[in-house]
Design a protein around this motif. Structure first.
Motif, PDB file in Angstrom:
ATOM      1  N   THR A   1       5.323   1.021 -12.804  1.00 33.46           N
ATOM      2  CA  THR A   1       4.933   0.362 -14.049  1.00 33.46           C
ATOM      3  C   THR A   1       6.143   0.176 -14.951  1.00 33.46           C
ATOM      4  O   THR A   1       6.372  -0.902 -15.507  1.00 33.46           O
ATOM      5  N   SER A   2       6.946   1.209 -15.065  1.00 29.69           N
ATOM      6  CA  SER A   2       8.151   1.163 -15.902  1.00 29.69           C
ATOM      7  C   SER A   2       9.141   0.118 -15.399  1.00 29.69           C
ATOM      8  O   SER A   2       9.700  -0.665 -16.179  1.00 29.69           O
ATOM      9  N   GLU A   3       9.350   0.067 -14.079  1.00 31.39           N
ATOM     10  CA  GLU A   3      10.275  -0.909 -13.490  1.00 31.39           C
ATOM     11  C   GLU A   3       9.753  -2.342 -13.670  1.00 31.39           C
ATOM     12  O   GLU A   3      10.531  -3.252 -13.961  1.00 31.39           O
ATOM     13  N   PHE A   4       8.458  -2.535 -13.503  1.00 27.67           N
ATOM     14  CA  PHE A   4       7.838  -3.851 -13.684  1.00 27.67           C
ATOM     15  C   PHE A   4       8.047  -4.305 -15.129  1.00 27.67           C
ATOM     16  O   PHE A   4       8.482  -5.437 -15.391  1.00 27.67           O
ATOM     17  N   LEU A   5       7.767  -3.415 -16.071  1.00 28.51           N
ATOM     18  CA  LEU A   5       7.930  -3.734 -17.485  1.00 28.51           C
ATOM     19  C   LEU A   5       9.380  -4.081 -17.800  1.00 28.51           C
ATOM     20  O   LEU A   5       9.661  -5.075 -18.476  1.00 28.51           O
ATOM     21  N   LYS A   6      10.292  -3.291 -17.278  1.00 26.40           N
ATOM     22  CA  LYS A   6      11.714  -3.532 -17.519  1.00 26.40           C
ATOM     23  C   LYS A   6      12.146  -4.896 -16.965  1.00 26.40           C
ATOM     24  O   LYS A   6      12.928  -5.614 -17.584  1.00 26.40           O
ATOM     25  N   ALA A   7      11.614  -5.265 -15.800  1.00 27.56           N
ATOM     26  CA  ALA A   7      11.972  -6.539 -15.169  1.00 27.56           C
ATOM     27  C   ALA A   7      11.455  -7.740 -15.960  1.00 27.56           C
ATOM     28  O   ALA A   7      12.100  -8.793 -15.992  1.00 27.56           O
ATOM     29  N   ALA A   8      10.311  -7.600 -16.595  1.00 25.28           N
ATOM     30  CA  ALA A   8       9.667  -8.745 -17.246  1.00 25.28           C
ATOM     31  C   ALA A   8       9.868  -8.819 -18.752  1.00 25.28           C
ATOM     32  O   ALA A   8       9.877  -9.905 -19.319  1.00 25.28           O
TER      33      ALA A   8
ATOM     34  N   GLU B   1       0.828  -1.219   0.000  1.00 24.45           N
ATOM     35  CA  GLU B   1       0.000   0.000   0.000  1.00 24.45           C
ATOM     36  C   GLU B   1       0.855   1.258   0.000  1.00 24.45           C
ATOM     37  O   GLU B   1       0.545   2.211  -0.702  1.00 24.45           O
ATOM     38  N   GLY B   2       1.907   1.264   0.799  1.00 23.61           N
ATOM     39  CA  GLY B   2       2.661   2.492   0.942  1.00 23.61           C
ATOM     40  C   GLY B   2       4.103   2.407   0.508  1.00 23.61           C
ATOM     41  O   GLY B   2       4.831   3.369   0.614  1.00 23.61           O
ATOM     42  N   GLU B   3       4.539   1.245  -0.009  1.00 28.07           N
ATOM     43  CA  GLU B   3       5.937   1.142  -0.418  1.00 28.07           C
ATOM     44  C   GLU B   3       6.030   0.832  -1.898  1.00 28.07           C
ATOM     45  O   GLU B   3       5.041   0.528  -2.543  1.00 28.07           O
ATOM     46  N   THR B   4       7.204   0.940  -2.424  1.00 25.65           N
ATOM     47  CA  THR B   4       7.404   0.686  -3.840  1.00 25.65           C
ATOM     48  C   THR B   4       7.078  -0.765  -4.165  1.00 25.65           C
ATOM     49  O   THR B   4       7.506  -1.675  -3.479  1.00 25.65           O
ATOM     50  N   PHE B   5       6.328  -0.951  -5.221  1.00 24.45           N
ATOM     51  CA  PHE B   5       5.895  -2.280  -5.640  1.00 24.45           C
ATOM     52  C   PHE B   5       7.070  -3.100  -6.161  1.00 24.45           C
ATOM     53  O   PHE B   5       7.858  -2.641  -6.969  1.00 24.45           O
ATOM     54  N   ASP B   6       7.153  -4.324  -5.682  1.00 28.03           N
ATOM     55  CA  ASP B   6       8.173  -5.274  -6.122  1.00 28.03           C
ATOM     56  C   ASP B   6       7.438  -6.503  -6.652  1.00 28.03           C
ATOM     57  O   ASP B   6       6.912  -7.294  -5.861  1.00 28.03           O
ATOM     58  N   PRO B   7       7.368  -6.674  -7.977  1.00 28.62           N
ATOM     59  CA  PRO B   7       6.568  -7.774  -8.514  1.00 28.62           C
ATOM     60  C   PRO B   7       7.028  -9.151  -8.039  1.00 28.62           C
ATOM     61  O   PRO B   7       6.198 -10.003  -7.725  1.00 28.62           O
ATOM     62  N   ARG B   8       8.335  -9.373  -7.943  1.00 24.95           N
ATOM     63  CA  ARG B   8       8.817 -10.690  -7.515  1.00 24.95           C
ATOM     64  C   ARG B   8       8.362 -11.012  -6.088  1.00 24.95           C
ATOM     65  O   ARG B   8       7.894 -12.102  -5.805  1.00 24.95           O
ATOM     66  N   LYS B   9       8.486 -10.025  -5.205  1.00 30.75           N
ATOM     67  CA  LYS B   9       8.064 -10.217  -3.814  1.00 30.75           C
ATOM     68  C   LYS B   9       6.548 -10.400  -3.741  1.00 30.75           C
ATOM     69  O   LYS B   9       6.044 -11.240  -2.998  1.00 30.75           O
ATOM     70  N   PHE B  10       5.817  -9.618  -4.512  1.00 25.50           N
ATOM     71  CA  PHE B  10       4.360  -9.731  -4.543  1.00 25.50           C
ATOM     72  C   PHE B  10       3.940 -11.130  -4.992  1.00 25.50           C
ATOM     73  O   PHE B  10       3.104 -11.777  -4.362  1.00 25.50           O
ATOM     74  N   PHE B  11       4.528 -11.607  -6.089  1.00 25.49           N
ATOM     75  CA  PHE B  11       4.174 -12.931  -6.608  1.00 25.49           C
ATOM     76  C   PHE B  11       4.484 -14.026  -5.592  1.00 25.49           C
ATOM     77  O   PHE B  11       3.733 -14.988  -5.464  1.00 25.49           O
ATOM     78  N   GLU B  12       5.575 -13.856  -4.874  1.00 23.50           N
ATOM     79  CA  GLU B  12       5.910 -14.827  -3.836  1.00 23.50           C
ATOM     80  C   GLU B  12       4.875 -14.788  -2.716  1.00 23.50           C
ATOM     81  O   GLU B  12       4.409 -15.825  -2.237  1.00 23.50           O
ATOM     82  N   MET B  13       4.475 -13.584  -2.299  1.00 26.20           N
ATOM     83  CA  MET B  13       3.518 -13.434  -1.200  1.00 26.20           C
ATOM     84  C   MET B  13       2.146 -14.021  -1.522  1.00 26.20           C
ATOM     85  O   MET B  13       1.475 -14.537  -0.639  1.00 26.20           O
ATOM     86  N   VAL B  14       1.725 -13.947  -2.788  1.00 21.99           N
ATOM     87  CA  VAL B  14       0.408 -14.489  -3.149  1.00 21.99           C
ATOM     88  C   VAL B  14       0.471 -15.977  -3.492  1.00 21.99           C
ATOM     89  O   VAL B  14      -0.544 -16.589  -3.805  1.00 21.99           O
ATOM     90  N   GLY B  15       1.667 -16.553  -3.430  1.00 25.34           N
ATOM     91  CA  GLY B  15       1.812 -17.984  -3.648  1.00 25.34           C
ATOM     92  C   GLY B  15       2.075 -18.408  -5.074  1.00 25.34           C
ATOM     93  O   GLY B  15       2.069 -19.588  -5.393  1.00 25.34           O
ATOM     94  N   MET B  16       2.346 -17.445  -5.950  1.00 29.93           N
ATOM     95  CA  MET B  16       2.545 -17.796  -7.359  1.00 29.93           C
ATOM     96  C   MET B  16       3.880 -18.475  -7.625  1.00 29.93           C
ATOM     97  O   MET B  16       3.958 -19.311  -8.530  1.00 29.93           O
ATOM     98  N   ARG B  17       4.908 -18.136  -6.882  1.00 31.76           N
ATOM     99  CA  ARG B  17       6.214 -18.739  -7.121  1.00 31.76           C
ATOM    100  C   ARG B  17       6.147 -20.258  -6.969  1.00 31.76           C
ATOM    101  O   ARG B  17       6.842 -20.996  -7.656  1.00 31.76           O
ATOM    102  N   ALA B  18       5.286 -20.741  -6.076  1.00 33.01           N
ATOM    103  CA  ALA B  18       5.151 -22.180  -5.832  1.00 33.01           C
ATOM    104  C   ALA B  18       4.208 -22.861  -6.831  1.00 33.01           C
ATOM    105  O   ALA B  18       4.100 -24.084  -6.843  1.00 33.01           O
ATOM    106  N   MET B  19       3.558 -22.090  -7.669  1.00 33.41           N
ATOM    107  CA  MET B  19       2.602 -22.644  -8.634  1.00 33.41           C
ATOM    108  C   MET B  19       3.328 -23.249  -9.833  1.00 33.41           C
ATOM    109  O   MET B  19       4.436 -22.845 -10.172  1.00 33.41           O
ATOM    110  N   SER B  20       2.641 -24.151 -10.504  1.00 34.18           N
ATOM    111  CA  SER B  20       3.173 -24.706 -11.752  1.00 34.18           C
ATOM    112  C   SER B  20       3.172 -23.622 -12.826  1.00 34.18           C
ATOM    113  O   SER B  20       2.426 -22.632 -12.729  1.00 34.18           O
ATOM    114  N   ALA B  21       3.994 -23.827 -13.849  1.00 36.35           N
ATOM    115  CA  ALA B  21       4.034 -22.878 -14.969  1.00 36.35           C
ATOM    116  C   ALA B  21       2.647 -22.732 -15.589  1.00 36.35           C
ATOM    117  O   ALA B  21       2.235 -21.624 -15.935  1.00 36.35           O
ATOM    118  N   GLU B  22       1.918 -23.816 -15.704  1.00 37.05           N
ATOM    119  CA  GLU B  22       0.586 -23.769 -16.313  1.00 37.05           C
ATOM    120  C   GLU B  22      -0.371 -22.906 -15.492  1.00 37.05           C
ATOM    121  O   GLU B  22      -1.144 -22.120 -16.036  1.00 37.05           O
TER     122      GLU B  22
END
Length: 108
Positions: free
Chosen positions: A82-89, A20-41
């Protein structure tokens, strides 16, 4: 298909609150929602939910609203985030995130 068909609502809420109040980190976010542990599909199923226009890509304009794809309570990303997210991916430099690029970012 909705995001809560793929991810736990509590984990989405907790991850959104964490950014909510800090810079968005997509990798950390994906880990927190459980996506890193998900299958590629299953990660690709999440991508399809986020690809609002069904183009097969998440373009910069869609990326700004990506958190709202997880929950209507999600905030908009700033232009810098948005720019940093795009650059990372965006591995091929075409200015948008393809499904395989998204999956790679999640599992990096």
């Amino acid at each position: 298909m909705t995001m809560t068909d793929l991810l736990k609502a509590e984990e989405i809420k907790r991850a959104l609150q964490a950014f909510e109040g800090e810079t968005f980190d997509p990798r950390k976010f994906f880990e927190m929602v459980g996506m890193r542990a998900m299958s590629a599909e299953n990660v690709k199923k999440v991508f399809r939910v986020l690809d609002v226009d069904g183009s097969g890509f998440i373009e910069e304009e869609e990326l700004k609203y990506v958190l709202k794809g997880f929950s209507k309570e999600g905030r908009d990303l700033t232009d810098a985030e948005t720019s940093e997210f795009l650059k990372a991916a965006d591995k091929d430099g075409d200015g948008k995130i393809g499904i395989d690029e998204f999956e790679i970012l999640v599992h990096e």
